[in-house]
Design a protein around this motif. Structure first.
Motif, short mmCIF file in Angstrom:
data_model
loop_
_atom_site.label_atom_id
_atom_site.label_comp_id
_atom_site.label_asym_id
_atom_site.label_seq_id
_atom_site.Cartn_x
_atom_site.Cartn_y
_atom_site.Cartn_z
N ALA A 1 1.24 -8.70 17.59
CA ALA A 1 0.15 -9.07 18.46
C ALA A 1 0.55 -10.31 19.10
N GLU A 2 0.05 -10.54 20.39
CA GLU A 2 0.11 -12.00 21.01
C GLU A 2 -0.36 -12.95 20.59
N SER A 3 -1.36 -12.73 19.67
CA SER A 3 -2.07 -14.07 19.09
C SER A 3 -2.91 -13.32 17.77
N GLY A 4 -3.45 -14.46 16.99
CA GLY A 4 -4.32 -13.86 15.93
C GLY A 4 -3.41 -13.52 14.68
N ALA A 5 -4.21 -12.84 13.74
CA ALA A 5 -3.58 -12.52 12.57
C ALA A 5 -4.18 -11.41 11.76
N ALA A 6 -3.45 -10.59 11.32
CA ALA A 6 -3.74 -9.49 10.50
C ALA A 6 -4.53 -9.68 8.98
N GLN A 7 -5.60 -9.21 8.86
CA GLN A 7 -6.44 -9.42 7.56
C GLN A 7 -6.08 -8.35 6.80
N GLY A 8 -5.73 -8.84 5.18
CA GLY A 8 -5.45 -7.71 4.33
C GLY A 8 -5.49 -8.25 3.10
N PHE A 9 -4.67 -7.68 2.22
CA PHE A 9 -4.42 -8.21 0.73
C PHE A 9 -3.17 -8.05 0.30
N LEU A 10 -2.79 -9.04 -0.64
CA LEU A 10 -1.59 -9.17 -1.23
C LEU A 10 -1.55 -8.22 -2.57
N LEU A 11 -0.79 -7.48 -2.80
CA LEU A 11 -0.82 -6.40 -4.02
C LEU A 11 0.52 -6.71 -4.76
N THR A 12 0.34 -7.42 -5.84
CA THR A 12 1.40 -7.73 -6.88
C THR A 12 1.34 -6.83 -8.08
N GLY A 13 2.65 -6.84 -8.69
CA GLY A 13 2.86 -6.36 -9.78
C GLY A 13 3.32 -4.73 -9.81
N LEU A 14 3.40 -4.21 -8.58
CA LEU A 14 4.01 -2.77 -8.51
C LEU A 14 4.97 -2.26 -9.36
N THR A 15 4.95 -1.42 -10.14
CA THR A 15 6.23 -0.86 -10.90
C THR A 15 7.03 -0.12 -9.95
N ARG A 16 8.36 0.09 -10.33
CA ARG A 16 9.09 1.01 -9.65
C ARG A 16 8.65 2.31 -9.25
N THR A 17 7.86 2.87 -10.20
CA THR A 17 7.22 4.32 -10.02
C THR A 17 6.09 4.19 -8.98
N GLN A 18 5.35 2.99 -9.04
CA GLN A 18 4.07 2.84 -8.35
C GLN A 18 4.68 2.69 -6.68
N TRP A 19 5.64 1.94 -6.49
CA TRP A 19 6.33 1.83 -5.31
C TRP A 19 6.79 3.25 -4.72
N TRP A 20 7.48 4.02 -5.49
CA TRP A 20 8.03 5.15 -4.89
C TRP A 20 6.88 6.00 -4.56
N VAL A 21 5.46 6.10 -5.35
CA VAL A 21 4.43 7.04 -5.10
C VAL A 21 4.20 6.66 -3.62
N LEU A 22 3.81 5.27 -3.41
CA LEU A 22 3.28 4.76 -2.33
C LEU A 22 4.20 4.91 -0.99
N ASP A 23 5.39 4.79 -1.28
CA ASP A 23 6.21 5.17 -0.29
C ASP A 23 6.38 6.61 0.14
N GLU A 24 6.28 7.29 -0.73
CA GLU A 24 6.17 8.97 -0.45
C GLU A 24 4.97 9.18 0.22
N PHE A 25 3.86 8.54 -0.08
CA PHE A 25 2.60 8.63 0.70
C PHE A 25 2.52 8.20 2.06
N GLU A 26 3.09 7.04 2.24
CA GLU A 26 3.26 6.71 3.68
C GLU A 26 3.96 7.62 4.81
N ASP A 27 3.53 7.64 5.73
CA ASP A 27 4.20 8.41 7.08
C ASP A 27 5.45 8.06 7.52
N ASP A 28 6.30 8.77 7.90
CA ASP A 28 7.65 8.62 8.27
C ASP A 28 7.62 7.46 9.51
N GLU A 29 6.26 7.33 10.15
CA GLU A 29 6.22 6.55 11.31
C GLU A 29 6.10 5.03 10.93
#
Length: 153
Positions: A63-91
């Protein structure tokens, strides 16, 4: 919900993940990774959470200006990372970003959108009111299918 993201290299250790869309909802996380983790409010300068054509979920884009609002998620295990990555679209591209958590600045990973977006921003409030309950059910069904296909998780 990807079929080809398996080839993506995932962060190691307990690398944080900046979530800004559907993953910001504890109900979604519970269905996908089996628990709700601490979500700390965070922003990513120079990005916005864009509405996507024909989708109920958003994409993080420059974006030209501003900031995206969201949350920081910490402490993910390797398996949890894998599940979230499988969930996300290839785009989505798993990318490092500079994250502001209060007055602290650090780096995290996020799923940034790589395709066309709408001019308007995505609304977490509207998503929660109009789509969250059905989306949570879809996430539960997706997770059951993942378990059947992988034989694990």
């Amino acid at each position: 919900m990807s079929e080809g993201s398996w080839a993506r290299r995932l962060p190691s250790g307990d690398a944080p993940l900046f979530v800004y869309g559907t993953l910001r909802f504890p109900e979604v996380l519970t269905e996908l990774i089996g628990c709700t983790m601490e979500l700390r409010p965070a922003t990513v300068p120079g990005r916005r959470v864009a509405a996507l054509p024909g989708k109920i979920y958003p994409g993080l884009v420059h974006a030209e200006s501003g900031a995206a609002q969201g949350f920081l998620l910490t402490g993910l295990t390797r398996t949890q990372w894998w599940v979230l990555d499988e969930f996300e679209d290839d785009e989505y591209d798993l990318s490092p970003v500079c994250v502001h958590v209060g007055k602290r600045v650090s780096y995290a990973w996020t799923y940034a959108w790589t395709e066309a977006v709408e001019s308007g921003d995505w609304s977490a409030r509207d998503f929660a009111a109009d789509h969250l309950a059905d989306y949570v059910r879809q996430c539960a069904a997706w997770r059951r299918e993942l378990v059947l296909l992988s034989g694990t998780v």
